[in-house]
Scaffold this active site. Sequence first.
Site, PDB file in Angstrom:
ATOM      1  N   TYR A  16     -21.104 -37.017 -29.815  1.00  0.00           N
ATOM      2  CA  TYR A  16     -21.900 -38.247 -29.878  1.00  0.00           C
ATOM      3  C   TYR A  16     -22.808 -38.222 -31.107  1.00  0.00           C
ATOM      4  O   TYR A  16     -22.874 -39.194 -31.867  1.00  0.00           O
ATOM      5  CB  TYR A  16     -22.715 -38.414 -28.585  1.00  0.00           C
ATOM      6  CG  TYR A  16     -23.687 -39.559 -28.635  1.00  0.00           C
ATOM      7  CD1 TYR A  16     -23.238 -40.872 -28.551  1.00  0.00           C
ATOM      8  CD2 TYR A  16     -25.051 -39.337 -28.786  1.00  0.00           C
ATOM      9  CE1 TYR A  16     -24.123 -41.934 -28.620  1.00  0.00           C
ATOM     10  CE2 TYR A  16     -25.940 -40.389 -28.848  1.00  0.00           C
ATOM     11  CZ  TYR A  16     -25.477 -41.681 -28.771  1.00  0.00           C
ATOM     12  OH  TYR A  16     -26.354 -42.730 -28.849  1.00  0.00           O
ATOM     13  N   GLU A  38     -28.149 -46.147 -21.971  1.00  0.00           N
ATOM     14  CA  GLU A  38     -29.552 -45.770 -22.204  1.00  0.00           C
ATOM     15  C   GLU A  38     -30.399 -46.121 -20.988  1.00  0.00           C
ATOM     16  O   GLU A  38     -31.284 -45.357 -20.600  1.00  0.00           O
ATOM     17  CB  GLU A  38     -30.104 -46.449 -23.464  1.00  0.00           C
ATOM     18  CG  GLU A  38     -29.503 -45.937 -24.761  1.00  0.00           C
ATOM     19  CD  GLU A  38     -29.874 -44.517 -25.118  1.00  0.00           C
ATOM     20  OE1 GLU A  38     -30.768 -43.918 -24.480  1.00  0.00           O
ATOM     21  OE2 GLU A  38     -29.255 -43.975 -26.061  1.00  0.00           O
ATOM     22  N   TRP A  46     -29.574 -37.054 -21.236  1.00  0.00           N
ATOM     23  CA  TRP A  46     -28.492 -37.754 -21.924  1.00  0.00           C
ATOM     24  C   TRP A  46     -27.149 -37.064 -21.665  1.00  0.00           C
ATOM     25  O   TRP A  46     -26.117 -37.718 -21.581  1.00  0.00           O
ATOM     26  CB  TRP A  46     -28.805 -37.853 -23.406  1.00  0.00           C
ATOM     27  CG  TRP A  46     -27.856 -38.696 -24.185  1.00  0.00           C
ATOM     28  CD1 TRP A  46     -27.105 -38.308 -25.260  1.00  0.00           C
ATOM     29  CD2 TRP A  46     -27.542 -40.087 -23.985  1.00  0.00           C
ATOM     30  NE1 TRP A  46     -26.350 -39.358 -25.720  1.00  0.00           N
ATOM     31  CE2 TRP A  46     -26.601 -40.465 -24.961  1.00  0.00           C
ATOM     32  CE3 TRP A  46     -27.962 -41.046 -23.064  1.00  0.00           C
ATOM     33  CZ2 TRP A  46     -26.071 -41.755 -25.043  1.00  0.00           C
ATOM     34  CZ3 TRP A  46     -27.437 -42.327 -23.152  1.00  0.00           C
ATOM     35  CH2 TRP A  46     -26.502 -42.671 -24.128  1.00  0.00           C
TER      36      TRP A  46
END
Length: 186
Positions: A16, A38, A46
Site C-alpha cells: 500500500y 479510512e 490500518w
Amino acid sequence: MKTCLWPGDNQLMRAYHDQEWCVPNHDDQYIFEMLTLEGAQSGLSWSIVLAKREGYKKAFHNFELEYCSSLTDEDLETIKERGYIIKHLAKLQSVRDNAKAILRIQEEFGSFANYLWRYVDFKPLINQWDTDAQIPAETALSKQISKDLKKRGFKFVGPVTMYSFMQAIGIIDDHVRTCPYHTSNR
C-alpha cells in the site's frame, strides 16, 4: 534511500505504501473506497483494515456508488453477518450514507474528486518531513473538509480520518523526504 517506517515488515502495508499512499487519484470509485476504508479504520489499525480490503470490495461490489447507495438495512445486516469486513453496524451504514452524499456532490461539482481537490487548487500538497514522527494527525485543512462533509451528511469523517484520507488519495504527500516514493524522488 531511507523509506517511511510506518509500514514496517507487513507486506500489505508495504505494498500500500509503495503503490498507493500519497499517489494523486481522481477516480471517484477509488476515492469512495479509500473513504470507506479510512472510516472503517476509526479506532483500529490500518493493517486490520487492509487485511479485510478484499472482503469490503466483495461486500460492496467494488465500491460501486449506485449499488452502495441503494443498500437496505437488511442488506447491511447480511453484509455484517456474512462479510469478511469489520462488523461495526454504524460503520457499515456509513457506506450507504456516504455513497448517497457522494452522488449529491457529483451532481453539484461534477465529481467527488473535483469537490475534494478544489481545496488544494487541484495540486497535491508536498510535505518535506525528515521523520515519520513529524507527520501530523490532523491539520486545519482536514478539520475544514471534515466539517463540510459532516454538513453534507457524511459519517466517520472526523479530522484525523480526513487527514489519513487526504494521504490515501494523494492530496497530501507525507512520505519522508528520503523515501524513494516521495514526489521529489520519483
